[in-house]
Design a protein around this motif. Structure first.
Motif, mmCIF file in Angstrom:
data_model
loop_
_atom_site.group_PDB
_atom_site.id
_atom_site.type_symbol
_atom_site.label_atom_id
_atom_site.label_comp_id
_atom_site.label_asym_id
_atom_site.label_seq_id
_atom_site.Cartn_x
_atom_site.Cartn_y
_atom_site.Cartn_z
ATOM 1 N N THR A 1 40.887 3.464 -32.338
ATOM 2 C CA THR A 1 39.550 4.033 -32.135
ATOM 3 C C THR A 1 38.782 3.310 -31.038
ATOM 4 O O THR A 1 37.660 3.697 -30.704
ATOM 5 C CB THR A 1 38.716 3.972 -33.433
ATOM 6 O OG1 THR A 1 38.434 2.597 -33.741
ATOM 7 C CG2 THR A 1 39.454 4.615 -34.581
ATOM 8 N N ASP A 2 39.384 2.241 -30.482
ATOM 9 C CA ASP A 2 38.663 1.415 -29.510
ATOM 10 C C ASP A 2 39.591 0.960 -28.378
ATOM 11 O O ASP A 2 39.665 -0.219 -28.058
ATOM 12 C CB ASP A 2 38.058 0.206 -30.226
ATOM 13 C CG ASP A 2 36.966 -0.475 -29.407
ATOM 14 O OD1 ASP A 2 36.508 0.127 -28.406
ATOM 15 O OD2 ASP A 2 36.580 -1.607 -29.752
ATOM 16 N N ILE A 3 40.293 1.920 -27.774
ATOM 17 C CA ILE A 3 41.152 1.613 -26.630
ATOM 18 C C ILE A 3 40.274 1.278 -25.437
ATOM 19 O O ILE A 3 39.322 1.991 -25.116
ATOM 20 C CB ILE A 3 42.083 2.797 -26.304
ATOM 21 C CG1 ILE A 3 42.975 3.109 -27.507
ATOM 22 C CG2 ILE A 3 42.929 2.494 -25.072
ATOM 23 C CD1 ILE A 3 43.875 1.970 -27.931
ATOM 24 N N ARG A 4 40.617 0.198 -24.739
ATOM 25 C CA ARG A 4 39.742 -0.292 -23.667
ATOM 26 C C ARG A 4 40.308 -0.085 -22.270
ATOM 27 O O ARG A 4 39.560 0.111 -21.315
ATOM 28 C CB ARG A 4 39.482 -1.802 -23.882
ATOM 29 C CG ARG A 4 38.608 -2.456 -22.828
ATOM 30 C CD ARG A 4 37.213 -1.884 -22.853
ATOM 31 N NE ARG A 4 36.385 -2.439 -21.806
ATOM 32 C CZ ARG A 4 36.321 -1.994 -20.568
ATOM 33 N NH1 ARG A 4 37.063 -0.965 -20.204
ATOM 34 N NH2 ARG A 4 35.529 -2.548 -19.680
ATOM 35 N N ARG A 5 41.655 -0.120 -22.133
ATOM 36 C CA ARG A 5 42.201 -0.114 -20.781
ATOM 37 C C ARG A 5 43.617 0.456 -20.769
ATOM 38 O O ARG A 5 44.416 0.193 -21.669
ATOM 39 C CB ARG A 5 42.216 -1.551 -20.237
ATOM 40 C CG ARG A 5 42.304 -1.676 -18.734
ATOM 41 C CD ARG A 5 42.261 -3.163 -18.343
ATOM 42 N NE ARG A 5 41.116 -3.863 -18.911
ATOM 43 C CZ ARG A 5 39.932 -3.951 -18.314
ATOM 44 N NH1 ARG A 5 39.730 -3.386 -17.129
ATOM 45 N NH2 ARG A 5 38.946 -4.628 -18.877
ATOM 46 N N LEU A 6 43.928 1.224 -19.708
ATOM 47 C CA LEU A 6 45.274 1.722 -19.442
ATOM 48 C C LEU A 6 45.613 1.365 -18.003
ATOM 49 O O LEU A 6 44.845 1.693 -17.088
ATOM 50 C CB LEU A 6 45.349 3.235 -19.671
ATOM 51 C CG LEU A 6 46.696 3.930 -19.458
ATOM 52 C CD1 LEU A 6 46.795 5.171 -20.356
ATOM 53 C CD2 LEU A 6 46.895 4.359 -17.995
ATOM 54 N N ILE A 7 46.743 0.677 -17.811
ATOM 55 C CA ILE A 7 47.102 0.180 -16.482
ATOM 56 C C ILE A 7 48.505 0.647 -16.127
ATOM 57 O O ILE A 7 49.417 0.603 -16.966
ATOM 58 C CB ILE A 7 47.042 -1.364 -16.411
ATOM 59 C CG1 ILE A 7 45.680 -1.875 -16.888
ATOM 60 C CG2 ILE A 7 47.327 -1.852 -14.999
ATOM 61 C CD1 ILE A 7 45.576 -3.393 -16.953
ATOM 62 N N ILE A 8 48.655 1.097 -14.882
ATOM 63 C CA ILE A 8 49.969 1.408 -14.327
ATOM 64 C C ILE A 8 50.157 0.494 -13.127
ATOM 65 O O ILE A 8 49.362 0.531 -12.184
ATOM 66 C CB ILE A 8 50.057 2.879 -13.890
ATOM 67 C CG1 ILE A 8 49.741 3.801 -15.067
ATOM 68 C CG2 ILE A 8 51.435 3.208 -13.325
ATOM 69 C CD1 ILE A 8 49.550 5.246 -14.655
ATOM 70 N N PHE A 9 51.220 -0.331 -13.143
ATOM 71 C CA PHE A 9 51.360 -1.288 -12.049
ATOM 72 C C PHE A 9 52.818 -1.592 -11.747
ATOM 73 O O PHE A 9 53.721 -1.405 -12.576
ATOM 74 C CB PHE A 9 50.608 -2.590 -12.359
ATOM 75 C CG PHE A 9 51.164 -3.387 -13.495
ATOM 76 C CD1 PHE A 9 52.073 -4.419 -13.265
ATOM 77 C CD2 PHE A 9 50.783 -3.135 -14.811
ATOM 78 C CE1 PHE A 9 52.583 -5.181 -14.307
ATOM 79 C CE2 PHE A 9 51.293 -3.887 -15.863
ATOM 80 C CZ PHE A 9 52.192 -4.909 -15.604
ATOM 81 N N ALA A 10 53.038 -2.056 -10.522
ATOM 82 C CA ALA A 10 54.345 -2.553 -10.078
ATOM 83 C C ALA A 10 54.232 -4.056 -9.855
ATOM 84 O O ALA A 10 53.129 -4.598 -9.706
ATOM 85 C CB ALA A 10 54.774 -1.848 -8.798
ATOM 86 N N SER A 11 55.371 -4.723 -9.807
ATOM 87 C CA SER A 11 55.373 -6.176 -9.661
ATOM 88 C C SER A 11 56.335 -6.605 -8.560
ATOM 89 O O SER A 11 57.502 -6.195 -8.547
ATOM 90 C CB SER A 11 55.767 -6.822 -10.990
ATOM 91 O OG SER A 11 55.803 -8.219 -10.883
#
Length: 311
Positions: A285-295
């Motif tokens: 009920t409290d999702i804060r962040r979604l990240i898509i990244f390469a390294s």
């Protein structure tokens, strides 16, 4: 009757002083930080207007100054004191926001307007009063606009991001832009272009999103890789608790996505997301962040996000 008036006068002063002493520490402790929402921050920032309004009412500088000298001296004092507050905030790890300087002035100028309202004033003073009113309404409108924006975010669910948005930076951190490329692959009009660099971590972070995912079972995302070679990305999802407790790797959801050339559709189970933290359940009920990244990429590249929704 005189005693009653004096009592009322001193009662108002006590209230003013009490509010000022209560508000002043909030410049340095409490309040929103990087993990809080934009609306909370916008409402909190109105405290600058309230504080300098109250302290100007209490000091009543019009008793010793008049005309444009009153406005000039008040403005200089507020700018100096407000600047010192921002510098101290920067030294103790809080964000320095020079827009707060304008809010301070609006509060002080509004108090001057109230203190001299009963007096007859020339046209120039009335124009200045109108200017202060416009500035105050603008600051209030910014809060209303952010509130409306956040309301729209909750209304657009199950879609997590509106790809038609002209300014992606309101919602995303990273090198992103709205695009029309490859959107027709999912019957859309727009896509999100994500530019990936060669630094250790490069990607896009959706920070301003609907937080309640509890009524859904899956996350769907579609990406388009315009290159001829596969690209490996990481999808990260975390809740508010994660950001308040040290951002430990084992306390969030991470999964690798291998993006083949062309269209790639992925489905992520939200049950897996919920169970990802090692010692607790993620708060859906409290999702804060979604990240898509390469390294650590060898060369810079681009990927297009075409779909991001819950179902």
């Amino acid at each position: 009757m005189g005693f009653k008036n004096d009592s009322t006068h001193w009662g108002a002063k006590v209230i003013h002083v009490s509010l000022i002493f209560a508000l002043f520490p909030l410049f340095f402790i409490g309040g929103p930080d990087w993990a809080d929402g934009l609306f909370y921050e916008a409402v909190w920032n109105l405290g600058h207007i309230l504080f300098f309004f109250l302290i100007t009412l209490l000091l009543q500088p019009q008793r010793k100054l008049g005309g444009w000298r009153l406005v000039t001296v008040t403005t200089v004092v507020v700018l100096v004191s407000g600047g010192l507050i921002e510098l101290v905030q920067g030294r103790i790890g809080r964000d320095v926001d020079w827009h707060d300087m304008l809010r301070n002035l609006v509060g002080a100028w509004l108090a001057l307007v109230c203190l001299s309202w009963s007096e007859k004033k020339p046209l120039a003073v009335w124009l200045a009063r109108i200017g202060v009113a416009i500035l105050l309404l603008w600051e209030l409108w910014l809060v209303v606009a952010i509130g409306h924006q956040q309301w729209q975010i909750t209304r657009q669910v199950p879609q997590l991001y509106n790809f038609a948005t002209t300014n992606a930076q309101i919602f995303w951190d990273g090198n992103v832009q709205r695009s029309t490329r490859f959107a027709d692959s999912v019957d859309g009009q727009y896509s999100l272009k994500v530019n990936l660099g060669t630094e250790k971590y490069s990607g896009a972070s959706l920070n301003n999103l609907a937080s309640d995912w509890s009524n859904y079972q899956n996350l769907a995302l579609t990406l388009f890789n315009p290159e001829q070679t596969p690209l490996t990305l990481v999808l990260r999802i975390n809740d508010h608790t994660h950001e308040r407790s040290g951002n430990a790797y084992e306390d969030r959801f991470n999964t690798r996505l291998v993006i083949a050339p062309g269209v790639n559709r992925f489905t992520v189970s939200l049950a897996d997301v919920q169970q990802a933290p090692a010692t607790r359940l993620m708060d859906m009920t409290d999702i804060r962040r979604l990240i898509i990244f390469a390294s650590n990429q060898a060369t810079a590249t681009t990927v297009y996000l075409l779909e991001l929704s819950l179902y």
